[in-house]
Design an enzyme around this catalytic site. Structure first.
Site, PDB file in Angstrom:
ATOM      1  N   GLN A 239      -8.501  31.704   2.316  1.00  0.00           N
ATOM      2  CA  GLN A 239      -8.566  32.775   1.331  1.00  0.00           C
ATOM      3  C   GLN A 239      -7.768  34.023   1.732  1.00  0.00           C
ATOM      4  OE1 GLN A 239     -13.094  32.166   0.983  1.00  0.00           O
ATOM      5  NE2 GLN A 239     -12.535  32.863  -1.055  1.00  0.00           N
TER       6      GLN A 239
ATOM      7  N   ARG B 297     -17.093  37.874  10.522  1.00  0.00           N
ATOM      8  CA  ARG B 297     -17.154  36.427  10.331  1.00  0.00           C
ATOM      9  C   ARG B 297     -15.864  35.968   9.662  1.00  0.00           C
ATOM     10  NH1 ARG B 297     -19.717  33.053   5.594  1.00  0.00           N
ATOM     11  NH2 ARG B 297     -19.158  31.027   6.436  1.00  0.00           N
TER      12      ARG B 297
ATOM     13  N   HIS C 224     -14.259  26.068   6.567  1.00  0.00           N
ATOM     14  CA  HIS C 224     -14.483  26.751   5.290  1.00  0.00           C
ATOM     15  C   HIS C 224     -13.539  26.124   4.264  1.00  0.00           C
ATOM     16  CE1 HIS C 224     -16.269  30.663   3.529  1.00  0.00           C
ATOM     17  NE2 HIS C 224     -15.692  30.045   2.522  1.00  0.00           N
TER      18      HIS C 224
ATOM     19  N   ASN D 145     -19.302  25.751   6.248  1.00  0.00           N
ATOM     20  CA  ASN D 145     -19.662  26.700   5.212  1.00  0.00           C
ATOM     21  C   ASN D 145     -19.942  25.973   3.903  1.00  0.00           C
ATOM     22  OD1 ASN D 145     -19.681  29.571   4.059  1.00  0.00           O
ATOM     23  ND2 ASN D 145     -18.242  28.532   2.689  1.00  0.00           N
ATOM     24  N   GLU D 146     -21.165  26.090   3.413  1.00  0.00           N
ATOM     25  CA  GLU D 146     -21.507  25.618   2.068  1.00  0.00           C
ATOM     26  C   GLU D 146     -21.045  24.186   1.790  1.00  0.00           C
ATOM     27  OE1 GLU D 146     -20.196  28.396  -0.899  1.00  0.00           O
ATOM     28  OE2 GLU D 146     -21.441  30.007  -0.127  1.00  0.00           O
TER      29      GLU D 146
ATOM     30  N   ASN E 273     -25.940  31.848   2.725  1.00  0.00           N
ATOM     31  CA  ASN E 273     -25.091  32.565   1.777  1.00  0.00           C
ATOM     32  C   ASN E 273     -25.875  32.669   0.488  1.00  0.00           C
ATOM     33  OD1 ASN E 273     -23.103  32.412   3.701  1.00  0.00           O
ATOM     34  ND2 ASN E 273     -21.710  31.129   2.503  1.00  0.00           N
TER      35      ASN E 273
ATOM     36  N   TYR F 115     -26.213  34.731  -3.347  1.00  0.00           N
ATOM     37  CA  TYR F 115     -25.611  35.655  -4.315  1.00  0.00           C
ATOM     38  C   TYR F 115     -26.497  35.913  -5.526  1.00  0.00           C
ATOM     39  CZ  TYR F 115     -21.087  35.253  -1.919  1.00  0.00           C
ATOM     40  OH  TYR F 115     -20.074  35.300  -0.993  1.00  0.00           O
TER      41      TYR F 115
ATOM     42  N   GLU G  33     -23.321  35.535   3.978  1.00  0.00           N
ATOM     43  CA  GLU G  33     -22.581  36.061   2.824  1.00  0.00           C
ATOM     44  C   GLU G  33     -23.553  36.611   1.788  1.00  0.00           C
ATOM     45  OE1 GLU G  33     -19.769  33.482   0.761  1.00  0.00           O
ATOM     46  OE2 GLU G  33     -19.023  32.699   2.670  1.00  0.00           O
TER      47      GLU G  33
ATOM     48  N   TRP H 129     -19.732  39.698   1.794  1.00  0.00           N
ATOM     49  CA  TRP H 129     -18.537  39.000   1.334  1.00  0.00           C
ATOM     50  C   TRP H 129     -17.892  39.885   0.294  1.00  0.00           C
ATOM     51  CZ3 TRP H 129     -15.926  34.714   2.874  1.00  0.00           C
ATOM     52  CH2 TRP H 129     -14.812  34.378   2.067  1.00  0.00           C
TER      53      TRP H 129
ATOM     54  N   GLU I   1      -9.742  33.723  -4.483  1.00  0.00           N
ATOM     55  CA  GLU I   1     -11.092  33.298  -4.866  1.00  0.00           C
ATOM     56  C   GLU I   1     -11.059  31.883  -5.475  1.00  0.00           C
ATOM     57  OE1 GLU I   1     -14.041  34.111  -4.118  1.00  0.00           O
ATOM     58  OE2 GLU I   1     -15.142  33.061  -5.688  1.00  0.00           O
ATOM     59  N   TRP I   2     -10.542  30.924  -4.703  1.00  0.00           N
ATOM     60  CA  TRP I   2     -10.545  29.512  -5.083  1.00  0.00           C
ATOM     61  C   TRP I   2     -10.002  29.305  -6.498  1.00  0.00           C
ATOM     62  CZ3 TRP I   2     -10.638  27.643  -0.496  1.00  0.00           C
ATOM     63  CH2 TRP I   2     -11.428  28.233   0.493  1.00  0.00           C
TER      64      TRP I   2
HETATM   65  C1  GBH Z   1     -18.980  31.612  -1.516  1.00  0.00           C
HETATM   66  O1  GBH Z   1     -19.471  30.646  -2.400  1.00  0.00           O
HETATM   67  C2  GBH Z   1     -17.860  31.075  -0.664  1.00  0.00           C
HETATM   68  O2  GBH Z   1     -18.324  30.752   0.626  1.00  0.00           O
HETATM   69  C3  GBH Z   1     -16.685  32.014  -0.551  1.00  0.00           C
HETATM   70  O3  GBH Z   1     -15.589  31.328  -0.033  1.00  0.00           O
HETATM   71  C4  GBH Z   1     -16.411  32.621  -1.904  1.00  0.00           C
HETATM   72  O4  GBH Z   1     -15.255  33.391  -1.914  1.00  0.00           O
HETATM   73  C5  GBH Z   1     -17.588  33.476  -2.276  1.00  0.00           C
HETATM   74  O5  GBH Z   1     -18.764  32.730  -2.269  1.00  0.00           O
HETATM   75  C6  GBH Z   1     -17.482  34.124  -3.651  1.00  0.00           C
HETATM   76  O6  GBH Z   1     -17.466  33.153  -4.649  1.00  0.00           O
HETATM   77  O7  GBH Z   1     -16.590  27.062 -10.687  1.00  0.00           O
HETATM   78  O8  GBH Z   1     -18.239  27.955 -12.219  1.00  0.00           O
HETATM   79  O9  GBH Z   1     -18.621  25.824 -11.085  1.00  0.00           O
HETATM   80  C7  GBH Z   1     -20.557  31.050  -3.231  1.00  0.00           C
HETATM   81  C8  GBH Z   1     -21.107  29.892  -4.047  1.00  0.00           C
HETATM   82  C9  GBH Z   1     -20.296  28.083  -5.300  1.00  0.00           C
HETATM   83  C10 GBH Z   1     -20.225  30.219  -6.242  1.00  0.00           C
HETATM   84  C11 GBH Z   1     -19.258  27.597  -6.291  1.00  0.00           C
HETATM   85  C12 GBH Z   1     -19.201  29.763  -7.257  1.00  0.00           C
HETATM   86  C13 GBH Z   1     -18.348  27.852  -8.457  1.00  0.00           C
HETATM   87  C14 GBH Z   1     -18.860  28.052  -9.820  1.00  0.00           C
HETATM   88  N1  GBH Z   1     -20.129  29.471  -5.022  1.00  0.00           N
HETATM   89  N2  GBH Z   1     -19.364  28.349  -7.511  1.00  0.00           N
HETATM   90  S1  GBH Z   1     -18.010  27.156 -11.036  1.00  0.00           S
END
Ligand code: GBH
Length: 452
Positions: free
Chosen positions: A28, A87, A135, A180-181, A312, A314, A375, A424, A431-432
């Site tokens: 990332q 981290r 990760h 991670n996750e 982690n 949220y 996180e 985080w 952001e993926w």
């Molecule tokens: C974390 O995941 C990650 O560890 C980190 O890399 C990331 O940047 C951060 O949170 C913020 O997102 O595509 O609508 O199906 C948190 C858990 C799991 C939340 C996957 C978002 C995708 C939702 N994440 N999820 S979707």
């Protein structure tokens, strides 16, 4: 909402030795995707595919925050913020381009040097490293050779990678996070196909899940038997979970919430911290052609393989039973009252943080396994080229104040043993699948400038 009136920190000190940290991950932030002999990983490939694109606006992590060539900038920013713990993750394919760390001659001298330099800079700035081994950036070669996490061979390759890294960096790193996750890796990467490597189906998904448990356990035992005595560090795993709040007091809704907890958290936490085996509701729901069963010997090897409980967290979801073959309905009711972030899945629900911490303490015992919050954070939304840093981000301050306030209550009133809190993220980053559209940074990143 429960406890809403008492979200904020009202008084008092945090326990002595409590650690505040910020997090990032290699893919990332690093960029330099093909520099100095780095091998390709599954996110390099996935985010550069364009027919169709997997990432919003066809963005990719090729450059990201350019942290690979801006170590002093990053460490300087941490120092400015007063951070004493950081981290971050190692890029497996930067260290062993083809993923084979157990094979002589398969290591990258430049990659090895890079993390030494970075760790030395952290040390000079008095910042303690928390290093994640994985990760989400599996070397592509292992995906191509045998299907990556869906194949049991990955367990040995991960073990070799872990051993290599402990050997190389163990005198400088005392906090190790294996994975991670894993839930996201397997469910989105090997089950739903939204994330790299884009595979689908229960077979790949649950084999992947199984292998992440075995890979963690393997790395733990390698550390425990070969390095702990001489290096004296701690090792654990980080799991992501929502708090699943039953939508009513009915037994059906409570059971449905428990099934969600089992699916997202218990799948890893039960084998490692509680029983050695998967939760009963998982075994009842997932047939053995998809999920291999643990042998008695494996159960013994699994149990107790961590020095801390990495979390982690949220957001919170409301769960309503609808008895659809054991799969319940998830709802985010009361959306009007739950502030939504710049990410579709993220509602700021501070009281849920206190509840998940209590649940973890009651189920897994935080005195035995201290909780490291690895996180927590919140996002805003743009398109990555926007040039209006939200420096007056009261909404972000409010999120952190309230979540940290609930964590404080959890420590003081519920006696949950929380030792670390990690925000985080240090800075906006890749952001993926939403690319640079979602900003989680405490620091704003200018993605349009060459230097960042
Ligand atoms: C974390 O995941 C990650 O560890 C980190 O890399 C990331 O940047 C951060 O949170 C913020 O997102 O595509 O609508 O199906 C948190 C858990 C799991 C939340 C996957 C978002 C995708 C939702 N994440 N999820 S979707």
């Amino acid at each position: 909402q429960p406890n809403a009136a008492r979200d904020s920190i009202t008084s008092g000190e945090f326990p002595k030795g409590f650690k505040w940290s910020f997090a990032t991950a290699a893919y990332q932030i690093e960029g330099a995707y093909d520099k100095d002999g780095k091998g390709q990983n599954i996110w390099d490939k996935f985010s550069n595919e364009n027919n169709p694109c997997h990432v919003e606006d066809c963005q990719n992590g090729n450059d990201a925050c350019k942290s690979y060539m801006n170590m002093d900038r990053d460490v300087g920013n941490m120092a400015k913020l007063g951070v004493q713990n950081y981290r971050f993750s190692f890029s497996w394919a930067r260290l062993c381009p083809k993923g084979k760390c157990g094979v002589k001659g398969e290591h990258s001298a430049d990659g090895i040097k890079h993390y030494h330099e970075f760790l030395d800079k952290l040390s000079a700035a008095n910042i303690e490293p928390f290093v994640t081994l994985y990760h989400w950036d599996l070397p592509q070669a292992l995906q191509d050779e045998y299907g990556g996490w869906a194949n049991e061979t990955v367990v040995d390759d991960f073990g070799d990678y872990a051993r290599f890294v402990f050997q190389e960096y163990g005198d400088k790193v005392k906090n190790w996070i294996t994975l991670n996750e894993s839930e996201v890796v397997c469910d989105l990467g090997y089950g739903a196909g939204f994330f790299a490597p884009g595979l689908t189906g229960w077979g790949p998904q649950f084999h992947c899940r199984h292998h992440t448990v075995l890979a963690h356990v393997k790395a733990y035992h390698i550390y425990d038997s070969e390095f702990r005595a001489s290096q004296g560090g701690r090792i654990g795993i980080t799991m992501n979970t929502n708090w699943y709040e039953p939508n009513s007091d009915s037994k059906a809704d409570k059971d449905a919430s428990q099934r969600w907890m089992d699916d997202q958290l218990g799948f890893w936490a039960d084998p490692i911290y509680r029983t050695g085996d998967y939760p009963p509701s998982v075994l009842a729901r997932i047939p053995d052609w998809a999920l291999p069963r643990m042998t008695d010997e494996q159960k013994k090897l699994n149990l107790g393989t961590a020095d801390f409980f990495g979390l982690n967290h949220y957001t919170t979801s409301l769960v309503k039973d609808c008895d659809n073959n054991g799969v319940s309905k998830l709802e985010s009711l009361n959306k009007q009252q739950w502030p939504q972030a710049g990410s579709g899945w993220l509602f700021s629900v501070p009281w849920g943080f206190r509840r998940i911490l209590s649940y973890i303490d009651q189920t897994y015992d935080s005195n035995k396994y201290p909780v490291f919050v690895t996180e927590n954070g919140i996002s805003s939304r743009g398109n990555g080229t926007d040039l209006n840093p939200e420096l007056d981000d009261d909404w972000r301050i409010s999120h952190y104040t309230k979540y940290i306030g609930q964590m404080k209550r959890s420590i003081d009133e519920d006696k949950v043993n929380v030792e670390v809190y990690t925000a985080w993220s240090l800075m906006d980053n890749f952001e993926w699948t939403t690319g640079y559209h979602e900003r989680f940074g405490l620091m704003w990143t200018n993605f349009t400038s060459d230097e960042r």
